[in-house]
Design an enzyme around this catalytic site. Structure first.
Site, PDB file in Angstrom:
ATOM      1  CB  VAL A   1      -0.959  -0.009   1.211  1.00 11.74           C
ATOM      2  CG1 VAL A   1      -1.731   1.304   1.296  1.00 11.74           C
ATOM      3  CG2 VAL A   1      -1.932  -1.174   1.098  1.00 11.74           C
TER       4      VAL A   1
ATOM      5  CB  ALA B   1      -0.042   1.573  -4.097  1.00 14.06           C
ATOM      6  CE1 TYR B   2       0.433   9.359   0.088  1.00 16.13           C
ATOM      7  CE2 TYR B   2       2.673   8.758   0.698  1.00 16.13           C
ATOM      8  CZ  TYR B   2       1.657   9.694   0.635  1.00 16.13           C
ATOM      9  OH  TYR B   2       1.864  10.956   1.122  1.00 16.13           O
ATOM     10  CG  LEU B   3       6.144   6.220  -1.439  1.00 13.09           C
ATOM     11  CD1 LEU B   3       7.456   5.522  -1.097  1.00 13.09           C
ATOM     12  CD2 LEU B   3       6.216   7.685  -1.042  1.00 13.09           C
TER      13      LEU B   3
END
Length: 222
Positions: free
Chosen positions: A131, A134-136
């Protein structure tokens, strides 16, 4: 100035709106839920109910029409899944850029995150959960897109965010050692960047430090 904040109901957005309104700026707060309106009004912000994951570029353009600047301070937040990292942290940032271009708002400040370069070219750092990767990646994609546009953009990459009271002093540079930073100080740095036209075209990283914010911004744009 008239400034629109995407994610105005969030912890950085609300602080930023309060600072701007407190000094006399007109602030449009883009927010997702009707129940967030009261907190925005209490901060001196004019609420504009728009879900960045569901609205159109025309609707968003109408909401920011007449603004001098826009700030993307939205984020999917803790507990959100992989899909919302993309729809908020990437797609909504791009939608705001599309709307800014359509409305003729040239100034765009994107609040991103330190560490995005660690996932460039598809890299997956050891020990980092899916997660957060995915955020970065979503933040990096938003940065790369906005930096390619004909806008007066500034990208701000804060370190790990804390709720400690701001100190008014920071470390701000194109590259900093990873650390944390109070959300209060992030908001204050965004205000200083909005006031400094020479910050357009810069990618700046931010952590706590001992340089007063206005001086840190002045040093960064030299």
């Amino acid at each position: 100035m008239r400034i629109a904040i995407a994610g105005a109901h969030g912890q950085i957005g609300l602080r930023l709106g309060s600072l701007l309104a407190g000094r006399g700026d007109l602030v449009v707060g883009l927010h997702r839920k009707p129940e967030q309106e009261q907190a925005l009004r209490a901060a001196g912000v004019s609420p504009s109910l728009l879900d960045l994951e569901a609205t159109t570029v025309d609707e968003l353009g109408d909401a920011i029409d007449g603004c001098d600047a826009v700030v993307f301070a939205a984020g999917a937040g803790p507990g959100s899944g992989l899909a919302r990292k993309d729809t908020v942290d990437r797609a909504a940032a791009l939608l705001l850029a599309d709307a800014a271009e359509r409305a003729g708002v040239r100034r765009y400040v994107l609040v991103s995150s330190t560490g995005v370069d660690r996932v460039r070219d598809g890299a997956t750092p050891d020990g980092m959960d899916d997660v957060f990767v995915a955020y970065l990646r979503a933040k990096l994609a938003a940065e790369d897109d906005v930096r390619g546009r004909d806008l007066d953009w500034t990208v701000l990459r804060p370190g790990r965010l804390t709720d400690e009271p701001g100190t008014g002093s920071v470390t701000l540079s194109d590259a900093v050692q990873y650390g944390d930073v109070p959300r209060d100080d992030v908001a204050a740095v965004v205000v200083a960047l909005l006031d400094e036209p020479r910050s357009a075209g810069l990618v700046l990283e931010l952590v706590r430090g001992d340089v007063p914010i206005r001086q840190a911004v002045a040093d960064a744009v030299r």
